[in-house]
Scaffold this motif. Structure first.
Motif, mmCIF file in Angstrom:
data_model
loop_
_atom_site.group_PDB
_atom_site.id
_atom_site.type_symbol
_atom_site.label_atom_id
_atom_site.label_comp_id
_atom_site.label_asym_id
_atom_site.label_seq_id
_atom_site.Cartn_x
_atom_site.Cartn_y
_atom_site.Cartn_z
ATOM 1 N N LEU A 308 0.833 -1.192 0.000
ATOM 2 C CA LEU A 308 0.000 0.000 0.000
ATOM 3 C C LEU A 308 0.868 1.242 0.000
ATOM 4 C CD1 LEU A 308 -2.460 -1.058 2.862
ATOM 5 C CD2 LEU A 308 -2.692 -1.539 0.410
ATOM 6 N N ASP A 309 0.378 2.314 -0.629
ATOM 7 C CA ASP A 309 1.111 3.575 -0.528
ATOM 8 C C ASP A 309 0.842 4.212 0.830
ATOM 9 O OD1 ASP A 309 -1.317 5.013 -0.639
ATOM 10 O OD2 ASP A 309 -1.090 5.513 -2.758
ATOM 11 N N ALA A 310 1.374 5.377 1.063
ATOM 12 C CA ALA A 310 1.285 6.011 2.381
ATOM 13 C C ALA A 310 -0.151 6.283 2.799
ATOM 14 C CB ALA A 310 2.096 7.307 2.396
ATOM 15 N N THR A 311 -1.057 6.422 1.830
ATOM 16 C CA THR A 311 -2.451 6.719 2.158
ATOM 17 C C THR A 311 -3.287 5.461 2.352
ATOM 18 O OG1 THR A 311 -3.246 6.772 -0.143
ATOM 19 C CG2 THR A 311 -2.255 8.792 0.741
ATOM 20 N N GLY A 312 -2.727 4.303 1.996
ATOM 21 C CA GLY A 312 -3.456 3.052 2.136
ATOM 22 C C GLY A 312 -3.980 2.496 0.837
ATOM 23 N N LEU A 405 -4.827 -1.364 12.524
ATOM 24 C CA LEU A 405 -5.152 -0.067 11.925
ATOM 25 C C LEU A 405 -4.976 1.059 12.940
ATOM 26 C CD1 LEU A 405 -8.300 -1.039 9.817
ATOM 27 C CD2 LEU A 405 -5.969 -0.596 9.005
ATOM 28 N N ALA A 406 -5.302 0.809 14.181
ATOM 29 C CA ALA A 406 -5.105 1.829 15.216
ATOM 30 C C ALA A 406 -3.625 2.130 15.407
ATOM 31 C CB ALA A 406 -5.736 1.365 16.532
ATOM 32 N N MET A 407 -2.790 1.103 15.305
ATOM 33 C CA MET A 407 -1.338 1.286 15.478
ATOM 34 C C MET A 407 -0.724 2.138 14.367
ATOM 35 S SD MET A 407 0.030 -2.474 16.584
ATOM 36 C CE MET A 407 -0.347 -3.223 18.159
ATOM 37 N N ILE A 408 -1.185 1.958 13.128
ATOM 38 C CA ILE A 408 -0.513 2.614 12.004
ATOM 39 C C ILE A 408 -1.210 3.898 11.563
ATOM 40 C CG2 ILE A 408 0.391 0.412 11.207
ATOM 41 C CD1 ILE A 408 -1.651 0.438 8.957
ATOM 42 N N ASP A 409 -2.267 4.296 12.259
ATOM 43 C CA ASP A 409 -2.983 5.524 11.894
ATOM 44 C C ASP A 409 -2.124 6.735 12.245
ATOM 45 O OD1 ASP A 409 -4.734 7.515 11.291
ATOM 46 O OD2 ASP A 409 -6.355 6.839 12.600
ATOM 47 N N ASP A 414 -5.340 6.116 5.409
ATOM 48 C CA ASP A 414 -6.793 6.054 5.573
ATOM 49 C C ASP A 414 -7.151 4.646 6.044
ATOM 50 O OD1 ASP A 414 -9.522 5.879 5.327
ATOM 51 O OD2 ASP A 414 -9.623 6.657 3.280
ATOM 52 N N PRO A 415 -7.425 4.455 7.343
ATOM 53 C CA PRO A 415 -7.710 3.111 7.858
ATOM 54 C C PRO A 415 -8.860 2.423 7.135
ATOM 55 C CG PRO A 415 -7.340 4.635 9.668
ATOM 56 C CD PRO A 415 -7.439 5.461 8.429
ATOM 57 N N ALA A 416 -9.872 3.176 6.740
ATOM 58 C CA ALA A 416 -11.012 2.576 6.043
ATOM 59 C C ALA A 416 -10.574 2.035 4.683
ATOM 60 C CB ALA A 416 -12.128 3.600 5.877
ATOM 61 N N ARG A 417 -9.668 2.744 4.021
ATOM 62 C CA ARG A 417 -9.169 2.283 2.725
ATOM 63 C C ARG A 417 -8.341 1.017 2.890
ATOM 64 N NH1 ARG A 417 -8.585 4.423 -2.490
ATOM 65 N NH2 ARG A 417 -7.923 2.666 -3.798
ATOM 66 N N VAL A 418 -7.529 0.968 3.946
ATOM 67 C CA VAL A 418 -6.724 -0.226 4.197
ATOM 68 C C VAL A 418 -7.636 -1.424 4.431
ATOM 69 C CG1 VAL A 418 -5.012 -1.307 5.690
ATOM 70 C CG2 VAL A 418 -4.821 1.129 5.138
ATOM 71 N N ARG A 419 -8.662 -1.250 5.261
ATOM 72 C CA ARG A 419 -9.600 -2.347 5.530
ATOM 73 C C ARG A 419 -10.226 -2.837 4.219
ATOM 74 N NH1 ARG A 419 -12.265 -4.302 9.673
ATOM 75 N NH2 ARG A 419 -11.573 -2.651 11.081
ATOM 76 N N GLN A 420 -10.618 -1.899 3.385
ATOM 77 C CA GLN A 420 -11.237 -2.253 2.111
ATOM 78 C C GLN A 420 -10.271 -3.048 1.234
ATOM 79 O OE1 GLN A 420 -12.075 0.915 -0.886
ATOM 80 N NE2 GLN A 420 -14.223 0.392 -0.462
ATOM 81 N N GLU A 421 -9.015 -2.608 1.162
ATOM 82 C CA GLU A 421 -8.033 -3.295 0.323
ATOM 83 C C GLU A 421 -7.791 -4.717 0.835
ATOM 84 O OE1 GLU A 421 -7.132 -2.259 -2.430
ATOM 85 O OE2 GLU A 421 -6.779 -0.097 -2.473
#
Length: 548
Positions: A308-312, A405-409, A414-421
């Protein structure tokens, strides 16, 4: 003409310099080796390396069921190099000569000197484009038994034997500040004597001047390396097509790898070419126990981690781990951030994470079959990888995706984007077929015995609790190699700009010459070709000087 102190001067006691010196010793010539750093640095950057060497149609490949050929390797090399400049005349010729070497006598020549290889051949720079595009069509990355020190040892031994025979003089703490030029010919080197320093290998040494020197020889060979430790120069020469250079970078080489000798060679008449061609990695992690400033270690990744890039946002096809280093760097420079992320599982880190460097692979470096079986085939990641997971600032470990996600926020991702990916990718594992190119590549990779055995994890969902815990790794750009340098002919003679005539008495090898010709890799490397390039160009320069 000044009186000569030796037949040749070699500037730099790294691998290329040691190979050139060993060839001169074999011919009975006298050599003075000048090295700015303390004797602890004997062997240069190669000592720190993983020891990977590019070979073509080797017995190791054939035993692993790999069908390789010079024609296929040439196709891969040219598809990766992308030669397109007038200055590529000599790099093209060096590339062909090196391919012939790698498909011919390279392995036997090294084995005569005691170099042997780990039986499983690695698959670096897998490409992922078309058949004539970038990347290795087959595995060609042969890991030296003993890693970097195992590559250095036979040539260091030959040089030490030359010292015992009275043929070689080693002069450490001799910083070259200029080449001595008489009537257009390089006849020696001059510079400063630096104060003794007990600094360990790779640790910065003092620059206190306690004297000066001037030495003369029939030929001078520059083997001083590249510019990876000089971030200001890296940014100055950064290629425009890679976007803006990173503000934050780690160093994969010690600080003394600063490019000084390139400027000095240029002042003596050598032609510098392709300085904007570089090879830096984007899988760098901060060393929790650094040896030099900004010390970064590169992850040698298997292909399973979600990138993932820096934004997720997930990286596009085919920018998966281990597929296209420069293409990934180019893409990440468009994001506006200097870092990216791997999302993976414990099952993936155990099978797929290796760390570049001799010190990060004590089993291979120490040539311990028992430790190798324990580290590579036993349960858990290797000891050095687990140590980074525990102590490294870039590693985050959690039992659930919410916790991770809480650790890397960090306010950027974007935690929601990471979850989606993660969820999108995991749904592709419900069937034995998929539209996800990375999932399909994982399954295809395991058709190669070596990948299935020790390199590629069995495809699984990232949120499968049996594969956990989940891991996130923050990745940085880590400087490593410059692919341009002093333009040379096939004898390693430095050439003048314009006329293209040799500079009498001046030769170059290793990274200082772009590993031959001023850039035999072109724009991209197939990996395993840096140490091999030092060996081949050092050998050719040493032999040419010995012939007179």
């Amino acid at each position: 003409m000044p009186q000569q102190q030796s037949d040749a001067i070699v500037i730099g006691a790294g691998l290329a310099g040691l190979v050139a010196t060993a060839e001169l010793v074999a011919a009975g010539k006298t050599v003075t080796v000048l090295e700015q750093e303390p004797e602890s640095n004997f062997g240069g950057q190669a000592w720190w390396s993983f020891g990977g060497l590019f070979l073509i149609d080797s017995p190791e490949q054939r035993r692993m069921g790999i069908r390789d050929s010079l024609e296929l390797a040439r196709q891969d090399w040219l598809g990766s190099a992308g030669f397109d400049r007038e200055n590529d005349r000599w790099p093209r010729r060096w590339a062909e000569a090196y391919l012939q070497f790698a498909a011919g006598e390279k392995r036997a020549w090294l084995r005569e000197r005691g170099v042997s290889f780990f039986p499983v051949v690695g698959w670096a720079e897998r490409g992922g484009y078309t058949a004539n595009g970038h990347g290795n069509s087959v595995p060609r990355f042969h890991i030296t038994w003993g890693t970097g020190p195992g590559v250095v040892e036979p040539f260091a031994r030959a040089v030490r034997e030359g010292v015992d025979r009275g043929l070689v003089t080693l002069r450490f703490r001799h910083r070259v500040d200029g080449l001595v030029v008489t009537d257009g010919a390089v006849v020696g080197a001059r510079g400063a004597l630096l104060a003794p320093d007990p600094a360990a290998r790779g640790v910065a040494s003092n620059r206190d001047v306690v004297g000066d020197f001037e030495l003369h020889a029939g030929a001078t060979i520059v083997t001083s390396g590249g510019i990876g430790g000089n971030h200001e120069l890296v940014r100055e020469l950064w290629p425009a097509d890679l976007g803006a250079p990173p503000q934050h970078m780690l160093s994969g080489v010690p600080a003394h790898v600063d490019g000084r000798m390139l400027t000095i060679a240029d002042e003596a008449g050598a032609h510098l070419v392709n300085g904007d061609r570089m090879w830096h990695y984007v899988e760098g992690i901060t060393n929790y126990d650094p040896v030099w400033a900004r010390h970064g270690i590169r992850i040698l990744p298997g292909p399973s981690s979600l990138w993932l890039d820096a934004t997720g946002k997930r990286l596009p096809v085919p920018l998966f781990p281990g597929f296209d280093s420069l293409g990934t760097l180019r893409h990440l420079r468009t994001t506006g951030y200097d870092h990216s992320w791997f999302i993976l599982t414990q099952s993936i880190i155990e099978k797929e994470f290796a760390l570049s460097g001799s010190e990060q692979n004590p089993d291979l470096t120490g040539k311990s079959v028992r430790e190798l079986a324990k580290q590579r085939l036993g349960k858990g990641a290797t000891g050095p990888v687990e140590a980074f997971k525990e102590k490294g600032v870039d590693f985050h470990v959690a039992d659930t995706l919410d916790e991770l996600l809480a650790m890397i926020d960090d306010g950027v991702i974007d935690p929601a984007r990471v979850r989606q990916e993660v969820e999108y990718r995991d749904r592709q594992l419900d069937n034995p077929f998929s539209k996800d190119a990375q999932v399909n590549d994982l399954r295809q990779a395991r058709n190669y015995r070596g990948d299935k055995l020790i390199r590629v994890a069995k495809p699984h969902k990232l949120q499968d609790p049996k594969a956990g815990p989940l891991i996130a790794v923050k990745l940085h750009v880590v400087t490593r190699k410059t692919l341009g340098g002093i333009e040379t002919n096939l004898d390693g003679q430095a050439l003048r700009g314009g006329s293209g005539d040799p500079v009498p008495g001046l030769f170059a090898a290793g990274e200082a010459s772009g590993f031959g010709g001023g850039g035999m890799h072109g724009y991209r490397s197939l990996e395993g070709t840096f140490l091999g390039g030092c060996i081949f160009s050092g050998r050719e320069a040493g032999r040419a000087v010995a012939r007179g």
